[in-house]
Design an enzyme around this catalytic site. Structure first.
Site, PDB file in Angstrom:
ATOM      1  N   MET A 196       0.940  -1.143   0.032  1.00 58.26           N
ATOM      2  CA  MET A 196       0.131   0.028  -0.092  1.00 58.26           C
ATOM      3  C   MET A 196       0.735   1.288  -0.045  1.00 58.26           C
ATOM      4  SD  MET A 196      -3.350  -0.854   2.105  1.00 58.26           S
ATOM      5  CE  MET A 196      -2.851  -0.794   3.868  1.00 58.26           C
ATOM      6  N   GLY A 197       2.267   1.066  -0.350  1.00 63.81           N
ATOM      7  CA  GLY A 197       3.078   2.201  -0.522  1.00 63.81           C
ATOM      8  C   GLY A 197       3.643   2.374   0.877  1.00 63.81           C
ATOM      9  N   HIS A 219       8.912   1.062   3.512  1.00 60.82           N
ATOM     10  CA  HIS A 219       9.962   0.894   4.610  1.00 60.82           C
ATOM     11  C   HIS A 219      10.694  -0.293   4.421  1.00 60.82           C
ATOM     12  CE1 HIS A 219       7.484  -2.173   6.489  1.00 60.82           C
ATOM     13  NE2 HIS A 219       6.551  -1.353   6.753  1.00 60.82           N
ATOM     14  N   GLY A 228      10.908  -2.926   5.851  1.00 53.47           N
ATOM     15  CA  GLY A 228      10.350  -4.501   5.590  1.00 53.47           C
ATOM     16  C   GLY A 228       9.862  -4.847   4.038  1.00 53.47           C
ATOM     17  N   HIS A 229       9.320  -3.641   3.511  1.00 48.45           N
ATOM     18  CA  HIS A 229       8.940  -4.031   2.122  1.00 48.45           C
ATOM     19  C   HIS A 229      10.253  -4.047   1.194  1.00 48.45           C
ATOM     20  CE1 HIS A 229       5.415  -1.078   3.404  1.00 48.45           C
ATOM     21  NE2 HIS A 229       4.937  -1.991   2.915  1.00 48.45           N
ATOM     22  N   ASP A 285       8.429   9.358  -3.413  1.00 54.31           N
ATOM     23  CA  ASP A 285       9.638   8.677  -2.679  1.00 54.31           C
ATOM     24  C   ASP A 285       9.552   7.262  -3.065  1.00 54.31           C
ATOM     25  OD1 ASP A 285      11.774   8.814  -0.628  1.00 54.31           O
ATOM     26  OD2 ASP A 285      10.420   7.976   0.613  1.00 54.31           O
ATOM     27  N   ASP A 286       8.281   6.839  -2.989  1.00 48.72           N
ATOM     28  CA  ASP A 286       8.175   5.280  -2.961  1.00 48.72           C
ATOM     29  C   ASP A 286       8.822   4.764  -4.439  1.00 48.72           C
ATOM     30  OD1 ASP A 286       7.050   4.885  -0.736  1.00 48.72           O
ATOM     31  OD2 ASP A 286       4.984   4.861  -1.495  1.00 48.72           O
ATOM     32  N   GLN A 289      12.574   4.673  -4.317  1.00 50.73           N
ATOM     33  CA  GLN A 289      13.074   3.542  -3.610  1.00 50.73           C
ATOM     34  C   GLN A 289      12.865   2.298  -4.670  1.00 50.73           C
ATOM     35  OE1 GLN A 289      12.727   3.052   0.436  1.00 50.73           O
ATOM     36  NE2 GLN A 289      11.060   4.709   0.544  1.00 50.73           N
ATOM     37  N   GLY A 317       5.229 -10.174   4.420  1.00 52.43           N
ATOM     38  CA  GLY A 317       5.876  -9.932   5.618  1.00 52.43           C
ATOM     39  C   GLY A 317       5.099 -10.675   6.741  1.00 52.43           C
ATOM     40  N   LYS A 332       4.948 -10.003   9.793  1.00 53.34           N
ATOM     41  CA  LYS A 332       4.334  -9.248  10.644  1.00 53.34           C
ATOM     42  C   LYS A 332       2.544  -9.521  10.709  1.00 53.34           C
ATOM     43  CE  LYS A 332       3.403  -4.663  12.230  1.00 53.34           C
ATOM     44  NZ  LYS A 332       2.185  -4.260  11.431  1.00 53.34           N
ATOM     45  N   GLN A 386      -3.106 -11.856   7.831  1.00 53.58           N
ATOM     46  CA  GLN A 386      -3.357 -11.820   6.420  1.00 53.58           C
ATOM     47  C   GLN A 386      -2.530 -13.091   5.696  1.00 53.58           C
ATOM     48  OE1 GLN A 386      -2.750  -7.771   4.385  1.00 53.58           O
ATOM     49  NE2 GLN A 386      -0.777  -8.481   3.994  1.00 53.58           N
ATOM     50  N   SER A 441       6.378  -0.749  10.592  1.00 58.01           N
ATOM     51  CA  SER A 441       4.862  -0.464  10.063  1.00 58.01           C
ATOM     52  C   SER A 441       4.833   0.664   9.584  1.00 58.01           C
ATOM     53  CB  SER A 441       3.946  -0.896  11.236  1.00 58.01           C
ATOM     54  OG  SER A 441       2.783  -0.434  10.695  1.00 58.01           O
ATOM     55  N   SER A 442       4.239   0.948   8.493  1.00 62.16           N
ATOM     56  CA  SER A 442       3.911   2.429   8.011  1.00 62.16           C
ATOM     57  C   SER A 442       3.071   3.168   8.891  1.00 62.16           C
ATOM     58  CB  SER A 442       3.042   2.238   6.778  1.00 62.16           C
ATOM     59  OG  SER A 442       3.692   1.455   5.763  1.00 62.16           O
ATOM     60  N   ARG A 443       2.179   2.295   9.841  1.00 59.87           N
ATOM     61  CA  ARG A 443       1.549   3.309  11.085  1.00 59.87           C
ATOM     62  C   ARG A 443       2.406   3.547  12.208  1.00 59.87           C
ATOM     63  NH1 ARG A 443      -2.654  -0.726   9.097  1.00 59.87           N
ATOM     64  NH2 ARG A 443      -4.390   0.527   8.432  1.00 59.87           N
TER      65      ARG A 443
HETATM   66  O1  PAF Z   1      -0.120  -5.949   3.770  1.00 64.83           O
HETATM   67  C1  PAF Z   1      -0.487  -4.652   2.824  1.00 64.83           C
HETATM   68  O2  PAF Z   1       0.101  -3.768   2.587  1.00 64.83           O
HETATM   69  C2  PAF Z   1      -2.100  -5.085   2.412  1.00 64.83           C
HETATM   70  O3  PAF Z   1      -2.762  -5.537   3.098  1.00 64.83           O
HETATM   71  C3  PAF Z   1      -1.737  -5.613   1.044  1.00 64.83           C
HETATM   72  C4  PAF Z   1      -1.533  -6.989   1.041  1.00 64.83           C
HETATM   73  C5  PAF Z   1      -1.120  -4.799  -0.128  1.00 64.83           C
HETATM   74  C6  PAF Z   1      -3.345  -5.719   0.291  1.00 64.83           C
HETATM   75  O4  PAF Z   1      -3.597  -4.174   0.100  1.00 64.83           O
END
Ligand code: PAF
Length: 278
Positions: free
Chosen positions: A27-28, A31, A33-34, A74-75, A78, A144, A146, A150, A182-184
């Site tokens: 979801m952009g 960080h 982790g991505h 920025d994404d 990267q 991930g 985390k 999901q 986490s982005s949050r």
């Molecule tokens: O983990 C996330 O960032 C989202 O839940 C995902 C898997 C991209 C689906 O929108």
């Protein structure tokens, strides 16, 4: 690196692409982790696609869809630096045009814990990921650890719908004090950020208790709970089967210690695996 916005452009861009093709859905607000997921995809795939889409379907009416961090430019820097071949960044009406009505319901695994707290969340995740899998047709997709529930949901979806995609899960990337990236985390103020690693300490305490012979989940969880102090407010702390998210009153490894806690208006989630010992 090509950046495309609609499914027809994705298909055209990927015609004749070298295989295997790895997909990292995001979801952009990227960080480390991505980037670890992308690096792994890069290492073992001939081509790498990344999707960037803040999916409204997985946010409840009172959640943070509007304020979710967005950092598109920025994404892109990267992703280019990481050697990504294709970025799919649709807008909301491309993903969900007027009349859109189909949903993927992952069943009971999506109804517990996060699913109970966020009704419809995993249906939204399962629906968007199924669409991404259908559009991009990857051989492998990377997530991930985390977001363990999901992962459990998407394993169910990939298996039940015979998608033939390998789902690869990488360990949670953490700050040096244990806080899961986490982005949050961007929502936390200084005091909350200082308190945030307590959630990971709580999960570690559960894992340690089990390692020391505790098999009763309630007693193991009490050890963890002792770590969660003000300003942190526990939402849940438990031990579950990592595939179904059914709680395990008697712990049988492999199991998963899971936890969630509020810090101000930000809810953190985290988990730690409980491995089988030989
Ligand atoms: O983990 C996330 O960032 C989202 O839940 C995902 C898997 C991209 C689906 O929108």
């Amino acid at each position: 690196m090509r950046v495309v916005r609609i499914p027809a452009e994705v298909r055209a861009a990927l015609t004749g692409v070298s295989r295997p093709l790895g997909l990292v859905p995001t979801m952009g607000a990227l960080h480390a982790g991505h980037l670890a997921l992308i690096r792994r995809a890069r290492d073992e795939s001939a081509a790498v696609a990344v999707s960037v889409f803040v999916n409204p379907l997985q946010f409840g009416p009172n959640e943070d869809f509007e304020r979710y961090p967005r950092a598109f430019d920025d994404d892109m820097v990267q992703l280019r630096d990481a050697g990504v071949d294709l970025v799919y960044a649709p807008d909301v009406t491309t993903m969900y045009p007027p009349g859109f009505a189909t949903a993927v319901d992952p069943g009971p695994v999506g109804e517990r814990y996060e699913g109970a707290l966020r009704p419809g969340h995993f249906r939204g995740v399962a629906t968007v990921c199924t669409k991404l899998f259908a559009t991009i047709a990857p051989d492998r997709t990377y997530f991930g650890a985390k977001d363990a529930q999901q992962v459990a949901v998407l394993r169910r979806v990939v298996t039940d719908l015979d998608l033939g995609i390998e789902l690869i899960v990488l360990p949670t990337v953490r700050e040096s004090d244990g806080l899961a990236l986490s982005s949050r985390n961007a929502y936390l103020d200084a005091e909350q950020r200082a308190a945030a690693p307590a959630l990971h300490r709580a999960l570690d305490a559960i894992v340690t208790a089990v390692r020391n012979g505790e098999r009763n989940a309630q007693r193991a969880v009490e050890r963890g709970r002792a770590e969660l102090q003000t300003p942190m407010r526990e939402v849940y702390l438990d031990v579950v089967d990592p595939r179904t998210f059914v709680p395990e009153p008697e712990i049988h490894a492999p199991a998963l210690a899971i936890g969630s806690a509020w810090l101000g208006t930000t809810r953190l989630i985290d988990n730690e695996p409980i491995e089988a010992t030989s």
